[in-house]
Design an enzyme around this catalytic site. Structure first.
Site, PDB file in Angstrom:
ATOM      1  N   ASP A  75       0.914  -1.085  -0.095  1.00  0.00           N
ATOM      2  CA  ASP A  75       0.029  -0.049   0.232  1.00  0.00           C
ATOM      3  C   ASP A  75       0.786   1.468   0.099  1.00  0.00           C
ATOM      4  OD1 ASP A  75      -2.345  -0.942   0.094  1.00  0.00           O
ATOM      5  OD2 ASP A  75      -2.754  -0.874   2.210  1.00  0.00           O
TER       6      ASP A  75
ATOM      7  N   MET B 143      -8.977   9.113   8.591  1.00  0.00           N
ATOM      8  CA  MET B 143      -9.492   9.413   7.311  1.00  0.00           C
ATOM      9  C   MET B 143     -10.405  10.906   7.364  1.00  0.00           C
ATOM     10  SD  MET B 143      -9.720   5.821   5.194  1.00  0.00           S
ATOM     11  CE  MET B 143     -10.699   5.111   6.586  1.00  0.00           C
TER      12      MET B 143
ATOM     13  N   LYS C 190      -0.590   2.181  -7.324  1.00  0.00           N
ATOM     14  CA  LYS C 190      -0.448   2.846  -8.673  1.00  0.00           C
ATOM     15  C   LYS C 190      -1.213   2.196  -9.670  1.00  0.00           C
ATOM     16  CE  LYS C 190       3.895   5.196  -8.358  1.00  0.00           C
ATOM     17  NZ  LYS C 190       5.221   4.667  -7.643  1.00  0.00           N
TER      18      LYS C 190
HETATM   19  N1  SAH Z   1      -4.911   0.185   8.479  1.00  0.00           N
HETATM   20  C1  SAH Z   1      -4.822   1.485   8.849  1.00  0.00           C
HETATM   21  C2  SAH Z   1      -5.691   2.417   8.684  1.00  0.00           C
HETATM   22  C3  SAH Z   1      -5.890   2.614   7.013  1.00  0.00           C
HETATM   23  S1  SAH Z   1      -6.904   4.143   6.878  1.00  0.00           S
HETATM   24  C4  SAH Z   1      -4.245   1.377  10.273  1.00  0.00           C
HETATM   25  O1  SAH Z   1      -4.428   0.353  11.288  1.00  0.00           O
HETATM   26  O2  SAH Z   1      -3.636   2.243  11.105  1.00  0.00           O
HETATM   27  C5  SAH Z   1      -5.737   5.087   6.289  1.00  0.00           C
HETATM   28  C6  SAH Z   1      -5.633   6.215   7.638  1.00  0.00           C
HETATM   29  O3  SAH Z   1      -5.245   6.001   8.847  1.00  0.00           O
HETATM   30  C7  SAH Z   1      -5.265   7.573   7.124  1.00  0.00           C
HETATM   31  O4  SAH Z   1      -6.243   8.476   6.484  1.00  0.00           O
HETATM   32  C8  SAH Z   1      -4.924   8.282   8.503  1.00  0.00           C
HETATM   33  O5  SAH Z   1      -6.112   8.648   9.083  1.00  0.00           O
HETATM   34  C9  SAH Z   1      -4.701   7.117   9.317  1.00  0.00           C
HETATM   35  N2  SAH Z   1      -3.062   6.941   9.243  1.00  0.00           N
HETATM   36  C10 SAH Z   1      -2.195   6.113   8.674  1.00  0.00           C
HETATM   37  N3  SAH Z   1      -1.031   6.076   8.952  1.00  0.00           N
HETATM   38  C11 SAH Z   1      -0.902   7.253   9.845  1.00  0.00           C
HETATM   39  C12 SAH Z   1       0.100   7.714  10.331  1.00  0.00           C
HETATM   40  N4  SAH Z   1       1.332   7.372  10.216  1.00  0.00           N
HETATM   41  N5  SAH Z   1      -0.176   9.121  11.078  1.00  0.00           N
HETATM   42  C13 SAH Z   1      -1.394   9.482  11.269  1.00  0.00           C
HETATM   43  N6  SAH Z   1      -2.458   8.951  10.738  1.00  0.00           N
HETATM   44  C14 SAH Z   1      -2.287   7.748   9.974  1.00  0.00           C
END
Ligand code: SAH
Length: 420
Positions: free
Chosen positions: A203, A340, A225
């Site tokens: 991803d 998100m 991509k």
């Molecule tokens: N599966 C992922 C979440 C996927 S949804 C998890 O468990 O973290 C994608 C969202 O995750 C982003 O829009 C943001 O809100 C959050 N996110 C992912 N990585 C992040 C990071 N390093 N810092 C802040 N928010 C993050």
């Protein structure tokens, strides 16, 4: 007479092992015995809290008293984890009488068996005896561990496929959580599987450093991509996973954070299952907890928040497609973590305030948490949307709402007093 040890792998499942002593040494020795499935019988008047936790969970039997020779009846092995030389010698004597091997943490010369320094890599266990010097054993073990961590793909990796097609190991898929951003926050298991992969489908949010270390012959598919809309792109990812696995390859689907937290991991699992492809799921450190933590915000804190709720903000609150009952979330007192949520932040915060969450509730936004690019903004529920726009924060970011936001800073957001 040779004094060289003879190495063995003891298969202890269901077999009684007596541990004498309830202190630090026993605490360190017991987990590996339990891992081997041994029927552990612990004899000690007192226990460390960690040992007591094993007793409470009924993982072992505890005799709360001093050792008696009869304790060894029916045992295959005994580990002495006490310092008192006279008591330890009496265990040795009782063991010798019964022809049971006796490990002595206190006296290697008196022991009839030595425990090696160990490193485990999936199915492979490397055990090192240092010729009487435990520190030498540990330093050799550390060197082997580093070597295996770097080259685990070659050492334990890609399934061996002997013989003709009849023996061919079918491919499989692992859905692996890569963690929130810091490449060191992948799990040990996730890392091991990644180093064994033939194909990696990654991803956008996956830490790039993890991909840097892949072997040159690994096929890397960048899922971000794939040139279709989100729905078609997901179908295409599912197709790639299934097709590569059915061709006999080991596919790692590497996803940001945890695969099942807004990661569509469930859909990929179902697609693989429908095609008869075996799937392993390796949980990951989710950004919903780790990004606040990296900004110094605990999602729960004693006497402050006894709950945390993780919610997706990708659909606006007033949309018919929304599955979130924001008006009910507004009535909760605990921590709210929105993923998100930047695009719809103004609508989300307005909805929460309209349904009763006070506008002065502390709020914070953590962008790219746990990475070198991390940015943190502290605000309130009423002001955070405007502050985010003014500061130019961008996704990926989590929004945290609740009294935990200032919980670990004694004076809230006030700048530190230089005289204090
Ligand atoms: N599966 C992922 C979440 C996927 S949804 C998890 O468990 O973290 C994608 C969202 O995750 C982003 O829009 C943001 O809100 C959050 N996110 C992912 N990585 C992040 C990071 N390093 N810092 C802040 N928010 C993050």
């Amino acid at each position: 007479m040779s004094t060289n040890p003879y190495p063995l792998g003891l298969r202890l499942a269901g077999r009684r092992v007596v541990v004498v002593g309830g202190g630090a040494v026993a605490t360190r020795r017991v987990p590996a015995l339990l891992d081997a499935g041994a029927d552990v019988f612990l004899v000690a008047p007192e226990l460390t809290p960690a040992l007591r936790a094993h007793v409470d969970a009924r993982r072992l039997h505890w005799a709360p008293r001093r050792f008696a020779p009869d304790d060894l009846d029916g045992a295959w092995l005994v580990q002495v984890a006490i310092d008192d030389p006279i008591a330890a010698a009496s265990v040795s004597a009782a063991a010798a009488e019964r022809r049971i091997f006796c490990v002595r943490a206190d006296d290697r010369a008196a022991a009839t068996a030595w425990t090696p320094a160990v490193t485990r890599h999936g199915p492979v266990t490397v055990a090192v005896l240092g010729g009487g010097d435990p520190r030498r054993a540990m330093s050799v073990r550390d060197a082997v561990r580093d070597l295996l961590a770097a080259r685990v793909g070659e050492a334990t990796g890609a399934p061996v496929r002997p013989g003709g097609p009849a023996d061919a190991t079918p491919g499989r898929v692992a859905l692996v959580g890569a963690g929130p951003g810091d490449p060191e926050l992948i799990t040990v298991k996730g890392w091991r599987l990644l180093t064994q992969a033939d194909v990696v489908v990654a991803d956008r949010l996956v830490p790039g450093l993890l991909l840097d270390e892949l072997r040159a012959d690994v096929e890397l598919v960048d899922a971000s991509k794939i040139p279709y809309g989100p729905a078609r792109a997901q179908e295409e990812i599912n197709r790639i996973l299934v097709e590569r696995a059915l061709a006999g390859r080991f596919v790692v689907r590497l996803k940001g954070g945890d695969p099942y937290v807004f990661g569509r991991g469930g859909e990929e699992l179902l697609a693989c299952a429908a095609a008869g492809v075996p799937v392993t799921v390796v949980p990951g450190v989710t950004s919903s907890i780790a990004a606040p933590a990296a900004a110094g915000i605990p999602v729960t804190h004693r006497a402050v928040a006894h709950e945390f709720t993780v919610v997706s903000g990708h659909v606006p609150p007033d949309s018919p497609a929304s599955l979130v009952r924001w008006e009910h979330l507004a009535g909760l007192r605990g921590t709210l973590v929105v993923l998100m949520g930047l695009k719809n932040l103004a609508a989300i915060t307005a909805t929460l305030v309209a349904h009763g969450r006070p506008a002065d509730t502390p709020a914070a936004v953590v962008q790219e948490g746990t990475t070198g690019a991390q940015r943190v903004l502290r605000s309130t529920l009423g002001a955070v949307a405007a502050d985010v726009a003014a500061a130019g924060l961008r996704p990926p970011a989590v929004v945290v709402v609740g009294d935990v936001v200032p919980a670990l800073s004694p004076r809230g957001d006030e700048p530190a007093d230089p005289d204090g």
